[in-house]
Motif scaffolding. Sequence first.
Motif, mmCIF file in Angstrom:
data_model
loop_
_atom_site.group_PDB
_atom_site.id
_atom_site.type_symbol
_atom_site.label_atom_id
_atom_site.label_comp_id
_atom_site.label_asym_id
_atom_site.label_seq_id
_atom_site.Cartn_x
_atom_site.Cartn_y
_atom_site.Cartn_z
ATOM 1 N N ALA A 118 0.677 -1.109 -0.064
ATOM 2 C CA ALA A 118 -0.040 0.046 0.122
ATOM 3 C C ALA A 118 0.936 1.255 -0.032
ATOM 4 N N VAL A 119 0.264 2.258 -0.569
ATOM 5 C CA VAL A 119 0.976 3.847 -0.578
ATOM 6 C C VAL A 119 1.426 3.982 1.072
ATOM 7 N N GLY A 120 0.672 3.382 1.848
ATOM 8 C CA GLY A 120 0.799 3.605 3.360
ATOM 9 C C GLY A 120 2.388 3.431 3.540
ATOM 10 N N HIS A 121 3.170 2.922 2.607
ATOM 11 C CA HIS A 121 4.515 2.538 2.952
ATOM 12 C C HIS A 121 5.278 3.823 3.101
ATOM 13 N N TYR A 122 4.898 5.067 2.512
ATOM 14 C CA TYR A 122 5.540 6.222 2.410
ATOM 15 C C TYR A 122 5.299 7.130 3.589
ATOM 16 N N GLY A 123 4.274 6.876 4.428
ATOM 17 C CA GLY A 123 3.790 7.489 5.486
ATOM 18 C C GLY A 123 3.369 8.929 5.115
ATOM 19 N N ASP A 124 3.278 10.048 5.943
ATOM 20 C CA ASP A 124 2.741 11.406 5.927
ATOM 21 C C ASP A 124 3.833 12.239 5.132
ATOM 22 N N LYS A 197 -5.748 19.738 2.392
ATOM 23 C CA LYS A 197 -4.572 19.989 1.341
ATOM 24 C C LYS A 197 -3.937 18.307 1.174
ATOM 25 N N GLN A 198 -3.990 17.509 2.150
ATOM 26 C CA GLN A 198 -3.490 16.369 1.910
ATOM 27 C C GLN A 198 -3.872 15.458 0.556
ATOM 28 N N TRP A 199 -2.676 15.063 -0.083
ATOM 29 C CA TRP A 199 -2.976 14.412 -1.326
ATOM 30 C C TRP A 199 -3.728 12.954 -1.139
ATOM 31 N N ASN A 273 -2.968 11.640 6.262
ATOM 32 C CA ASN A 273 -1.651 11.438 5.648
ATOM 33 C C ASN A 273 -1.824 11.652 4.208
ATOM 34 N N SER A 274 -0.547 12.384 3.753
ATOM 35 C CA SER A 274 -0.544 13.078 2.494
ATOM 36 C C SER A 274 0.430 12.159 1.633
ATOM 37 N N ASN A 275 -0.202 11.658 0.356
ATOM 38 C CA ASN A 275 0.699 10.700 -0.443
ATOM 39 C C ASN A 275 0.567 11.428 -1.696
ATOM 40 N N ARG A 276 1.545 12.191 -2.356
ATOM 41 C CA ARG A 276 1.509 12.595 -3.733
ATOM 42 C C ARG A 276 2.337 11.471 -4.476
ATOM 43 N N THR A 277 1.637 10.475 -4.944
ATOM 44 C CA THR A 277 2.570 9.402 -5.681
ATOM 45 C C THR A 277 2.564 9.617 -7.078
ATOM 46 N N THR A 278 3.738 9.239 -7.926
ATOM 47 C CA THR A 278 3.689 9.062 -9.330
ATOM 48 C C THR A 278 3.585 7.739 -9.602
ATOM 49 N N CYS A 279 2.792 7.580 -10.959
ATOM 50 C CA CYS A 279 2.858 6.351 -11.386
ATOM 51 C C CYS A 279 3.673 6.055 -12.623
ATOM 52 N N ASP A 280 4.457 6.922 -12.940
ATOM 53 C CA ASP A 280 5.292 6.880 -14.146
ATOM 54 C C ASP A 280 5.953 5.443 -14.478
ATOM 55 N N LYS A 281 6.381 4.963 -13.068
ATOM 56 C CA LYS A 281 7.127 3.589 -13.652
ATOM 57 C C LYS A 281 6.308 2.669 -14.382
#
Length: 303
Positions: A118-124, A197-199, A273-281
Amino acid sequence: MNKTVLITGASGLIGRPLTELLIKKGYIVHQLSRSISKANSGVKVFKWDVSRMEIDANCIEGVDTIINLAGEGIADKAWTPKRKQEIISSRTGAIKLLHDTLKNTPGHTVKTFISSSAVGHYGDRKDEILSEESEPGTDFMANTCLAWERATDKITNLGIRLVTFRTGVVLSPYGGALPKLIKPLKIGLGAALGSGKQWVPWIHTEDVVNMFLYAMENEGVHGVYNMTSPFPATNLDLTRALARQLKKPLWLPSVPSIALRIALGELSAAVLNSNRTTCDKIVEAGFKFKFPKLECALSDLYD
Ligand SMILES: NC(=O)c1ccc[n+]([C@@H]2O[C@H](COP(=O)([O-])OP(=O)(O)OC[C@H]3O[C@@H](n4cnc5c(N)ncnc54)[C@H](OP(=O)(O)O)[C@@H]3O)[C@@H](O)[C@H]2O)c1
């Protein structure tokens, strides 16, 4: 010959549409479940009990790909110390059972293992753009994902192609975050959460199941990928878009973070938590989103 796929946690929000898609595409689907009675028609269900480390090893017979979705619901109950342990051990235990079953079955036919994280991997992480290479966070969700991915990584020692998807907030009318966000909106009490404002790294459920299929069918896909749409939205933008979609007013001030922390405790991280992830990969690996934009995704889900 039709390929056989074993799905764990297949009775859940992602597993149900994924099973339907794979059957439609001509795959044979096996499921590994805590309960045989949850069987979909047209699939063979095998039983396991992760808490007792028991598994019906016949589940991998003739299987080409394993898709692992199993785990206790992360936001279903308050995060007491006991619940936290259940959330982690249901995931690491499930992977260990699958790993040991594969290791102890010489001549098994499994070539690909695809697992959720999960994107929870990155924390806030506020406005930081998060790629698969970004450092992990330090909170409970991040530690859970780290333990989950560490357990999964051992699968590569068996010479099996491994794909790990750090899944974002799956948008589906049938469960997960969306019905919870919509409930107050429907009665005119919708409001952004915290600063707003959280992503929110959202993704349409159809893109989720298509991405699993894409990873299965393309051997060049391996390693860790963010499973999120190309355009994450802030919580305020998501709330506004939902209000527009449902033609409901949005006039209340946002719910203060402190109130959410008091009401939900540590679990408030799931909405703050705010997670501004990129899906470029995954895009560079050739995957094409059907619903890259939030408005299109919501109108598909709710029109
Ligand atoms: N939905 C999201 O927005 C989202 C976001 C990020 C990550 N994820 C992750 O992606 C995976 C699939 O998501 P989902 O939304 O489909 O989850 P879900 O609806 O909660 O379904 C998970 C499935 O896991 C199985 N399960 C639950 N507790 C278990 C336990 N103690 N031992 C073994 N199996 C257990 C259940 O299947 P049976 O009853 O058939 O055993 C359940 O249907 C989960 O691991 C989830 O954490 C989801």
